[in-house]
Design a protein around this motif. Structure first.
Motif, PDB file in Angstrom:
ATOM      1  N   VAL A 192       0.864  -1.180   0.000  1.00  0.00           N
ATOM      2  CA  VAL A 192       0.000   0.000   0.000  1.00  0.00           C
ATOM      3  C   VAL A 192       0.897   1.225   0.000  1.00  0.00           C
ATOM      4  O   VAL A 192       1.919   1.256   0.686  1.00  0.00           O
ATOM      5  N   PHE A 193       0.523   2.222  -0.788  1.00  0.00           N
ATOM      6  CA  PHE A 193       1.363   3.406  -0.950  1.00  0.00           C
ATOM      7  C   PHE A 193       0.606   4.640  -0.493  1.00  0.00           C
ATOM      8  O   PHE A 193      -0.552   4.832  -0.860  1.00  0.00           O
ATOM      9  N   VAL A 194       1.284   5.435   0.306  1.00  0.00           N
ATOM     10  CA  VAL A 194       0.673   6.636   0.852  1.00  0.00           C
ATOM     11  C   VAL A 194       1.578   7.803   0.498  1.00  0.00           C
ATOM     12  O   VAL A 194       2.804   7.685   0.531  1.00  0.00           O
ATOM     13  N   LEU A 195       0.936   8.897   0.145  1.00  0.00           N
ATOM     14  CA  LEU A 195       1.678  10.131  -0.105  1.00  0.00           C
ATOM     15  C   LEU A 195       1.315  11.066   1.037  1.00  0.00           C
ATOM     16  O   LEU A 195       0.128  11.249   1.327  1.00  0.00           O
ATOM     17  N   THR A 196       2.314  11.620   1.720  1.00  0.00           N
ATOM     18  CA  THR A 196       1.977  12.537   2.811  1.00  0.00           C
ATOM     19  C   THR A 196       2.843  13.791   2.764  1.00  0.00           C
ATOM     20  O   THR A 196       4.002  13.739   2.345  1.00  0.00           O
ATOM     21  N   ASP A 197       2.223  14.890   3.171  1.00  0.00           N
ATOM     22  CA  ASP A 197       2.973  16.155   3.252  1.00  0.00           C
ATOM     23  C   ASP A 197       3.316  16.451   4.712  1.00  0.00           C
ATOM     24  O   ASP A 197       3.743  17.547   5.052  1.00  0.00           O
ATOM     25  N   ILE A 234       3.970   0.750   2.426  1.00  0.00           N
ATOM     26  CA  ILE A 234       3.723  -0.156   3.546  1.00  0.00           C
ATOM     27  C   ILE A 234       3.561  -1.569   3.005  1.00  0.00           C
ATOM     28  O   ILE A 234       2.638  -1.843   2.231  1.00  0.00           O
ATOM     29  N   GLY A 235       4.487  -2.448   3.396  1.00  0.00           N
ATOM     30  CA  GLY A 235       4.376  -3.857   3.028  1.00  0.00           C
ATOM     31  C   GLY A 235       3.494  -4.534   4.067  1.00  0.00           C
ATOM     32  O   GLY A 235       3.773  -4.470   5.262  1.00  0.00           O
ATOM     33  N   LEU A 236       2.395  -5.143   3.603  1.00  0.00           N
ATOM     34  CA  LEU A 236       1.405  -5.696   4.537  1.00  0.00           C
ATOM     35  C   LEU A 236       1.195  -7.176   4.303  1.00  0.00           C
ATOM     36  O   LEU A 236       1.346  -7.666   3.182  1.00  0.00           O
ATOM     37  N   MET A 237       0.823  -7.856   5.347  1.00  0.00           N
ATOM     38  CA  MET A 237       0.342  -9.230   5.207  1.00  0.00           C
ATOM     39  C   MET A 237      -1.140  -9.210   5.582  1.00  0.00           C
ATOM     40  O   MET A 237      -1.507  -8.639   6.617  1.00  0.00           O
ATOM     41  N   ASN A 238      -1.955  -9.814   4.723  1.00  0.00           N
ATOM     42  CA  ASN A 238      -3.364  -9.981   5.040  1.00  0.00           C
ATOM     43  C   ASN A 238      -3.503 -11.340   5.735  1.00  0.00           C
ATOM     44  O   ASN A 238      -3.415 -12.384   5.102  1.00  0.00           O
ATOM     45  N   VAL A 239      -3.655 -11.292   7.059  1.00  0.00           N
ATOM     46  CA  VAL A 239      -3.776 -12.537   7.832  1.00  0.00           C
ATOM     47  C   VAL A 239      -5.255 -12.723   8.173  1.00  0.00           C
ATOM     48  O   VAL A 239      -5.783 -12.026   9.030  1.00  0.00           O
ATOM     49  N   MET A 240      -5.897 -13.585   7.446  1.00  0.00           N
ATOM     50  CA  MET A 240      -7.330 -13.873   7.613  1.00  0.00           C
ATOM     51  C   MET A 240      -8.159 -12.589   7.727  1.00  0.00           C
ATOM     52  O   MET A 240      -8.956 -12.429   8.650  1.00  0.00           O
ATOM     53  N   GLY A 241      -7.906 -11.661   6.818  1.00  0.00           N
ATOM     54  CA  GLY A 241      -8.725 -10.451   6.743  1.00  0.00           C
ATOM     55  C   GLY A 241      -8.222  -9.294   7.580  1.00  0.00           C
ATOM     56  O   GLY A 241      -8.810  -8.208   7.543  1.00  0.00           O
ATOM     57  N   ASP A 242      -7.148  -9.505   8.339  1.00  0.00           N
ATOM     58  CA  ASP A 242      -6.608  -8.401   9.142  1.00  0.00           C
ATOM     59  C   ASP A 242      -5.214  -8.017   8.653  1.00  0.00           C
ATOM     60  O   ASP A 242      -4.378  -8.891   8.405  1.00  0.00           O
TER      61      ASP A 242
END
Ligand code: AMP
Ligand code: GLY
Length: 429
Positions: A201-206, A276-284
């Motif tokens: 997931v990619f976020v752009l923030t100022d 953000i590198g994420l793991m989807n663990v049973m929906g979380d």
């Protein structure tokens, strides 16, 4: 406005391709760029670590916006280096300072940040050379498999998943006592193994507000069905079908908002991308890692889905006015297939002549990664050579286009995975 992109990969070619579509971009410079960026912008032979050279270029070419592609110059303090010069007081830079960049530069720092801000992540403990005996004792108490992570930057190679105690003990020895990753493994994070499906997931923030960019899935291993050693990335797709609606809401509430607020609370002035590198663990969602830049080859599918003017977005990010902007996303699917040199990620050859890049397949774009010009020819100049992006109404159509185009491109020993996106298509059935 005159713009500089720092870097030389597929990510940076994609930035160049998108920036030049804006009427606000007068002159585009690349330091150092590759064969694909030459002609879009002007390649200047300055290495990403040559801060003095980059500073002189910015002054000489009257550049007002800099986008830093890779992590190393950010971790090494390019932002502070440039801004400390009085002549560059008004320079806008996309990319955090050293404090923010520690989110990628130290896995232990990132872990502590997540714990301080209640961001879901795998349980972990950090050990050093001095505490190696404790680390070995600790390993006897954990469930296998277990994940060992070099604390510092290790060119994407610093994570080792161990299947049993013997392997884990041997690996922790190599990392801590035998400096397997040099200084990067002076500290090692031992982390619980999370079973699930990964996404980025990619976020752009100022520093105040944020925008969530399209999510993507990356295919890291060299071999089909995710076998063999990890690479920088063999392909990617966006959107990711299992990561919609409810799941993305959880990501925003549990991960993105606490991350951006955490940076604010700790007075870390952050202007740039958070990957953000994420793991989807049973929906979380659980955070596996933070990167302080865009992903590669994820950029090659994320930016083609952004309809908004990228110069506007970059200026607003660096200037603190992101909340005034709307992000427009194209619902289409983008896929990219990375063409690599035979032998990669081990030893591989450079200097082979590439043919077929100009062949015509509608709705495709070829982004260069490791290429350079030799006379009139484009030659290979790295392990990951090209990323072939296809766009379509759905994943099947986008993949079909990527692969049609890839099949027309040749050099000696070119290799690519034929199964990018297949796992997600199977999920749909
Ligand atoms: P990283 O360098 O942090 O991206 O890690 C490389 C790869 O290791 C990730 O893309 C995951 O596939 C895997 N990985 C990292 N941390 C974990 C974990 N806690 N559980 C399972 N796999 C992991
Ligand atoms: N594709 C993974 C990365 O850019 O780190």
């Amino acid at each position: 406005m005159n713009i500089l992109v720092v870097g030389s990969g597929g990510r940076e070619h994609t930035f160049a391709w998108k920036l030049i579509q804006s009427h606000k971009c007068s002159n585009l410079y690349m330091a150092p760029g590759n064969a694909g960026t030459e002609g879009i912008g002007q390649n200047i032979a300055i290495a990403v670590g040559d801060f003095e050279g980059i500073k002189n270029l910015i002054i000489e070419k009257d550049i007002s916006l800099v986008i830093v592609g890779p992590e190393a110059p950010l971790v090494d303090g390019i932002r502070e280096f440039l801004l400390q010069d009085d002549r560059l007081k008004n320079l806008k830079i996309v990319g955090p300072g050293t404090e923010g960049a520690r989110l990628e530069g130290s896995k232990d720092y990132a872990k502590q940040f997540m714990v301080r801000h209640g961001i879901p992540t795998a349980d972990s403990r950090t050990f050093t050379k001095v505490t190696l005996p404790e680390a070995k004792e600790y390993l006897k108490t954990v469930k296998m498999p277990i994940v060992l992570k070099a604390d510092g930057l290790a060119a994407g190679k610093g994570v080792i998943i161990c299947q049993n105690l013997e392997e884990a003990t041997d690996t922790i020895d190599k990392m801590l006592a035998q400096s397997m990753f040099g200084e990067a493994s002076d500290s090692v994070v031992i982390e619980e193994f999370l079973a699930g499906i990964e996404l980025s997931v990619f976020v752009l923030t100022d520093g105040n507000s944020y925008k969530i960019l399209p999510e993507a899935k990356d295919y890291k291993p060299i071999g089909e069905k995710n076998t063999g050693p990890n690479t920088g990335g063999m392909g990617s797709v966006s959107p990711v079908n299992f990561a919609q609606g409810d799941f993305l809401d959880k990501v925003e509430q549990r991960v993105i908002i606490p991350t951006v607020n955490g940076l604010k609370k700790e007075n870390i002035d952050y202007q740039g991308f958070i990957f953000i590198g994420l793991m989807n663990v049973m929906g979380d969602p659980y955070v596996i890692e933070y990167n302080v830049r865009m992903g590669d080859p994820e950029t090659e599918v994320v930016l083609p889905r952004i309809e908004s003017d990228l110069v506007d977005l970059m200026e607003a990010t660096a200037g603190g006015t992101l909340s005034e902007h709307k992000l427009k996303i194209d619902p289409k699917t983008a896929t990219t297939v990375v063409l690599v040199a035979g032998g990669y990620p081990d030893a591989y050859k450079k200097g082979d002549v590439i043919s077929g890049i100009e062949s015509k397949v509608d709705n495709t774009v070829v982004f260069h990664a490791g290429t350079k010009m030799q006379g009139e020819s484009v030659i290979t100049n790295g392990g990951r050579v090209l990323a072939v992006t296809g766009l379509g109404e759905n994943m099947e159509e986008a993949l079909d286009r990527s692969y049609q185009k890839a099949s027309k491109i040749h050099w000696k020993d070119v290799y690519y995975r034929k199964d990018i996106g297949q796992d997600l298509m199977e999920l749909e059935q």
